[in-house]
Write an enzyme that holds these catalytic residues in place. Sequence first.
Site, PDB file in Angstrom:
ATOM      1  N   MET A 101      18.326   0.327 -45.097  1.00 49.92           N
ATOM      2  CA  MET A 101      17.733   0.738 -43.833  1.00 49.92           C
ATOM      3  C   MET A 101      17.187   2.163 -43.867  1.00 49.92           C
ATOM      4  SD  MET A 101      17.634  -1.609 -41.560  1.00 49.92           S
ATOM      5  CE  MET A 101      18.291  -3.267 -41.314  1.00 49.92           C
ATOM      6  N   HIS A 128      24.539  -1.316 -38.360  1.00 43.58           N
ATOM      7  CA  HIS A 128      24.757  -0.647 -39.657  1.00 43.58           C
ATOM      8  C   HIS A 128      24.847   0.882 -39.494  1.00 43.58           C
ATOM      9  CE1 HIS A 128      20.396  -0.499 -39.017  1.00 43.58           C
ATOM     10  NE2 HIS A 128      20.448   0.646 -39.658  1.00 43.58           N
ATOM     11  N   TYR A 191      26.690  12.340 -38.351  1.00 48.34           N
ATOM     12  CA  TYR A 191      26.933  11.046 -37.687  1.00 48.34           C
ATOM     13  C   TYR A 191      26.741  11.169 -36.179  1.00 48.34           C
ATOM     14  CZ  TYR A 191      29.867   7.021 -36.218  1.00 48.34           C
ATOM     15  OH  TYR A 191      30.364   5.876 -35.642  1.00 48.34           O
ATOM     16  N   ALA A 193      25.151  13.367 -34.406  1.00 49.29           N
ATOM     17  CA  ALA A 193      23.762  13.626 -34.015  1.00 49.29           C
ATOM     18  C   ALA A 193      23.001  12.313 -33.875  1.00 49.29           C
ATOM     19  CB  ALA A 193      23.085  14.519 -35.048  1.00 49.29           C
ATOM     20  N   LYS A 195      24.222   9.274 -33.333  1.00 47.41           N
ATOM     21  CA  LYS A 195      24.755   8.417 -32.276  1.00 47.41           C
ATOM     22  C   LYS A 195      24.327   8.921 -30.892  1.00 47.41           C
ATOM     23  CE  LYS A 195      27.062   5.274 -34.676  1.00 47.41           C
ATOM     24  NZ  LYS A 195      26.489   3.916 -34.826  1.00 47.41           N
ATOM     25  N   ILE A 226      38.259   2.056 -34.807  1.00 49.68           N
ATOM     26  CA  ILE A 226      38.450   0.637 -35.120  1.00 49.68           C
ATOM     27  C   ILE A 226      38.968   0.538 -36.566  1.00 49.68           C
ATOM     28  CG2 ILE A 226      37.307  -1.628 -35.189  1.00 49.68           C
ATOM     29  CD1 ILE A 226      37.162  -0.188 -32.410  1.00 49.68           C
ATOM     30  N   THR A 230      36.365   1.219 -44.038  1.00 45.92           N
ATOM     31  CA  THR A 230      35.633   2.491 -44.151  1.00 45.92           C
ATOM     32  C   THR A 230      36.217   3.556 -43.237  1.00 45.92           C
ATOM     33  OG1 THR A 230      33.771   0.975 -43.968  1.00 45.92           O
ATOM     34  CG2 THR A 230      33.254   3.256 -44.459  1.00 45.92           C
TER      35      THR A 230
END
Length: 300
Positions: A101, A128, A191, A193, A195, A226, A230
């Site tokens: 992506m 993703h 990350y 930034a 979101k 969650i 990862t």
Amino acid sequence: MKLLSLAESKSCLKLHFFCKGLILAFFFYSGNEDFKPEMLKGKRVIVTGASTGIGEQMAYHLARMGSHILITARTEAKLQKVVAQCLELGAASASYINGSMEDMAFAQSVVKKAEELWGGLDMLILNHVSPAFLSYFNSDVAYMQKVLNINFLSYVTMTVASLPMLKNSGGSIVVVSSLAGKVAFPFTVYYSATKFALDGFFSSLRQEFAMKNTNVSITLCVLGLIDTETAMKAISGVVQISAAPKEECALEIIKGGALRQREIYYEYLSTRIPLLIRDWAPNLLDYIIQRNYNVEKLKD
Ligand SMILES: NC(=O)c1ccc[n+]([C@@H]2O[C@H](COP(=O)([O-])OP(=O)(O)OC[C@H]3O[C@@H](n4cnc5c(N)ncnc54)[C@H](OP(=O)(O)O)[C@@H]3O)[C@@H](O)[C@H]2O)c1
Ligand SMILES: *[C@@H]1O[C@H](CO)[C@@H](O)[C@H](O)[C@H]1NC(C)=O
Ligand SMILES: *[C@@H]1O[C@H](CO)[C@@H](O)[C@H](O)[C@H]1NC(C)=O
């Protein structure tokens, strides 16, 4: 005369119960219809980042509900396994396409593949992410650009490419974000930034859809921690907070999309309460958050 007033008082009583029921219904269901798995039966759904984690679990739920599924990620071998499992679980059909992506041409080709397979699309689940880790911001602008491409720009690209099909079907866009896309946490600068960017883009677009009567729903999913492999690896040793199960999380995301909800919060209290504090006492929230980190364990 007597009969009439009896009838009158009866209808008054009825009205009273009706109103009470209405208020109760409002509190318990907040105006939403109930979710039924049949809502997804035969629906054509793209799930990105579905080779592992929450995306993989979403694919399995959709398979059980009898959807047509197209999944994507980079790793072909994992996608093949997920597709095989989906077919076993009862998917109406299941296919994959692998690629990165980071490449917008690939993002477009995923949508093109759905069009070739089905000639339409009912739900686009954007999930993703570039693998995240906890560390101090190291001033790497080129890396910021790369993460923006993967976590944000490809979402925009796929949305644009899907819109004609989604308008046709009265479809849905489901955007998987994070509490870190509503509240700032340390050590996740890149990350976070991306979101926050998703919230800005999709919430603004939702307003325009409403004003233009574009019948495509947008559901932003605000997730707490969650228990995916990862995420557990990323926070290990640095933060200690309990993680919610990925299977249930995946189901809540699908429900939110099917019910065309504006946002979903999972888990509810652990995502809603920080947001309340954010708006009323941001310094207090910063303090609470900072106390949770074991800075010595950060990898740099
Ligand atoms: N787990 C949590 O605690 C948590 C909390 C809040 C929000 N979320 C959000 O939930 C979503 C799913 O998270 P997760 O924990 O399930 O993540 P995950 O298990 O790491 O899955 C990420 C998926 O994205 C794919 N991916 C990674 N880089 C890619 C690239 N360059 N191009 C295409 N695909 C790529 C991965 O497959 P390949 O490596 O094979 O490409 C994988 O399928 C994300 O949007 C995340 O931000 C998760
Ligand atoms: C897709 O999968 C093939 C086979 O595993 C692999 O060689 C290729 O690098 C993958 N594509 C991307 C963009 O990761
Ligand atoms: C919008 O789409 C939904 C789901 O496809 C459908 O149930 C609803 O009737 C549509 N609304 C309008 C105004 O067309």
